[in-house]
Design a protein around this motif. Sequence first.
Motif, mmCIF file in Angstrom:
data_model
loop_
_atom_site.group_PDB
_atom_site.id
_atom_site.type_symbol
_atom_site.label_atom_id
_atom_site.label_comp_id
_atom_site.label_asym_id
_atom_site.label_seq_id
_atom_site.Cartn_x
_atom_site.Cartn_y
_atom_site.Cartn_z
ATOM 1 N N TYR B 84 11.886 -19.762 -14.071
ATOM 2 C CA TYR B 84 13.218 -19.714 -13.444
ATOM 3 C C TYR B 84 14.281 -20.162 -14.448
ATOM 4 O O TYR B 84 15.314 -19.505 -14.621
ATOM 5 N N HIS B 88 17.387 -17.878 -16.257
ATOM 6 C CA HIS B 88 18.781 -18.200 -15.963
ATOM 7 C C HIS B 88 19.527 -18.914 -17.070
ATOM 8 O O HIS B 88 20.678 -19.288 -16.875
ATOM 9 N N ASP B 173 16.632 -7.344 -9.134
ATOM 10 C CA ASP B 173 18.010 -6.869 -9.133
ATOM 11 C C ASP B 173 18.910 -8.035 -8.703
ATOM 12 O O ASP B 173 18.914 -8.430 -7.544
ATOM 13 N N THR B 174 19.633 -8.611 -9.669
ATOM 14 C CA THR B 174 20.383 -9.840 -9.369
ATOM 15 C C THR B 174 21.522 -9.598 -8.374
ATOM 16 O O THR B 174 22.028 -10.537 -7.771
ATOM 17 N N ARG B 175 21.903 -8.336 -8.200
ATOM 18 C CA ARG B 175 22.994 -8.061 -7.246
ATOM 19 C C ARG B 175 22.607 -8.446 -5.831
ATOM 20 O O ARG B 175 23.450 -8.761 -5.006
ATOM 21 N N MET B 177 21.050 -11.113 -4.933
ATOM 22 C CA MET B 177 21.412 -12.518 -4.736
ATOM 23 C C MET B 177 22.930 -12.662 -4.566
ATOM 24 O O MET B 177 23.397 -13.433 -3.732
ATOM 25 N N ASP B 178 23.656 -11.917 -5.370
ATOM 26 C CA ASP B 178 25.121 -11.947 -5.242
ATOM 27 C C ASP B 178 25.536 -11.536 -3.837
ATOM 28 O O ASP B 178 26.391 -12.159 -3.206
ATOM 29 N N TYR B 195 15.270 -14.959 -2.967
ATOM 30 C CA TYR B 195 14.668 -15.004 -4.301
ATOM 31 C C TYR B 195 13.154 -15.189 -4.239
ATOM 32 O O TYR B 195 12.395 -14.411 -4.816
#
Lengths: 368, 282
Positions: B84, B88, B173-175, B177-178, B195
């Motif tokens: 993690y 990040h 796909d980090t979007r 989380m957004d 997540y």
Amino acid sequence: MQDKQFMKEMLTDSAHAYKAGRMDRRMFLALCGASGVAMSSVMAGDAQAAADHVVMWNWGGQSEECHGSAIGDAFTAETGKGLKFDTSGPLEGKIKEMVDSGNVTADVADADLFNAVSLGPTGHLEPIDYSVVSKDKTLPGYALEHGVSVILYGYAFVYDTEVYGDNPPQNWADFFDTEKFPGMRSLYKWANGSLEAALLADGVSGDALYPLDMDRALAKLKSIKDDSLYWGSGSEAHSMVVNGEVSMGMVWQNRGRNIENDTDGRYKLVNMQAIAMPGAYIVPKGNPAGAAVMEFIATAQEVPAQLALLDCLGMTPSNPEAFGQIPEDQQDYAITSAKNIDKIVYNDPDWWGKNGGDAVNAFLEAIS
Amino acid sequence: MNALTKHMHPGWLIIAPLLALVTLLYLGPILNILWLSVTDPEPGLGNYAKLGESDALLRIVWTTVRICIITTLFSVTLGYSIAYAMVHCHQRQKSYMLTLLLVSFWISILVRTFSWLMLLGRKGLVNVTLEDIGLIAEPIAFMRNELGVLIGMIHYMIPYAVLPLLVSMQSLDTRVMDASRNLGASGSQTFWRIYLPLTTPGLVASTLLVFILSLGFYVTPAVLGGGKVLMVAEYISVQLLVTLKWGTAAMLAALMLFGVLAMLWVMSRFMKLSTVFGGAAR
């Protein structure tokens, strides 16, 4: 069969190429892997015994050099035959596997006499030819049908003089007495010697040890379980002592001198009730060099070879003729020297050959 | 021939010999082991019956399973936080971390095992320092016991836990989380509900990998356990090399094999295992 022969030749060639640097290690290992052969046996195949030399299967390290200088040189001078080594360690299971596979690459194994008792009757060993090898040049009872004791090693212990300086431990009874002598102990992990030491500590006399009273021995061992560690190799035993992990440690007596030197005399060897183990030469069934190996064994029995092994490896002579010739500075460390021979206890290879497997398992179960 | 190619891609023909060879080379020895476990020393299920008769064997199996479970738990938890953090942080730091991880991954198990002895042994760096500054009177027994085995194994296993997790986290796909934050979820809500579930395949893959590899550990328990922590792999080796009870060894090996297969089967009831091994979730 033909495939096997081809595979072996190919691997032997590649072992040569690898040693000569014409092939890299990765490629060589890949070839070994592809043909399902372990490295050690390829190396042995490389040293494959033909009529012109004998292959000795030993434990590597210093012993390669020492067996060469102590026995090999004299053997070559006498017979014109060379000596080669397979240093992968002739454990009983490996000998059995080698003979069962029909691909015997070693002539003589530096093993224990009890291996001769367990592997002989199952047809895995050649009988010793006592018209070449002498029964008188070893201790009585240590010349068996399938193996002859060439050296003795022993289970003795060392103690920390800084901890027990004023009142040093004298024998196994003191070793097992953690109240009078507090501190950690180390013992051999595969039962041999540890069981005898426990019984001696519990008051059994040295000549009444066998058959071993397993329950009594295990009970005694369990009584110091929390204060004990177990080692599986000579170097591990050595490092447990030298690194100060234990205040008293069972060791193979031939390591005693090195330990005293490495610790500047802080740890001292005690040979009282040392358990003499007959180290034996045994011959895998169908060995490549055939009968020539018996001359090699006979050479190893001779007094000069016996004394040279003591000097180089710390292995004690088993030929009574050599006992009187042990040099002064070796007296303390050789268990058959005049100084020690009356203190020691003899291992019974017959009992171990027949009961060893069960004894090791019972021991492992008790300490784990 | 036509009928055959209709049902089978011709490419199979090309790889068929290799496939057959590999299958043979794997199955042959395994069948041999299974055969040994029911024929040595005498035909029958005697070797398996020993499991019921002897507490000792069960205890060894239990010790092994217990140590493996604890190892897996710690390695995967620590591995998850490492992965993690790696995903990040900045690219630069990430490559440092990856390098350190891989370096420890490549160092031989023997070296790593003995390093622990030097560090945490009775006369090791930590104990000597603590004694010198007067914090402890007696050395702490970190090594030569089960704790020592666990420390050694967890340390060895962490890279194995991190790598599958890293792959799984990087492909997210980090979007998503957004979007979750955008819709009003708090940071921890996003982690627990978005997540973590999305990284489950990676988590399962690393758990399986670590657990299965731990089952076969030999060197670390033998050295750091001080002879008193007996795990199955070492016991098998003793039965093969010293006591010549090859039947018992084969039985234990078979037991481990079927244990792992059973575990995979149970997992497959709950999830698509193909996603764990990198296939697409369908």
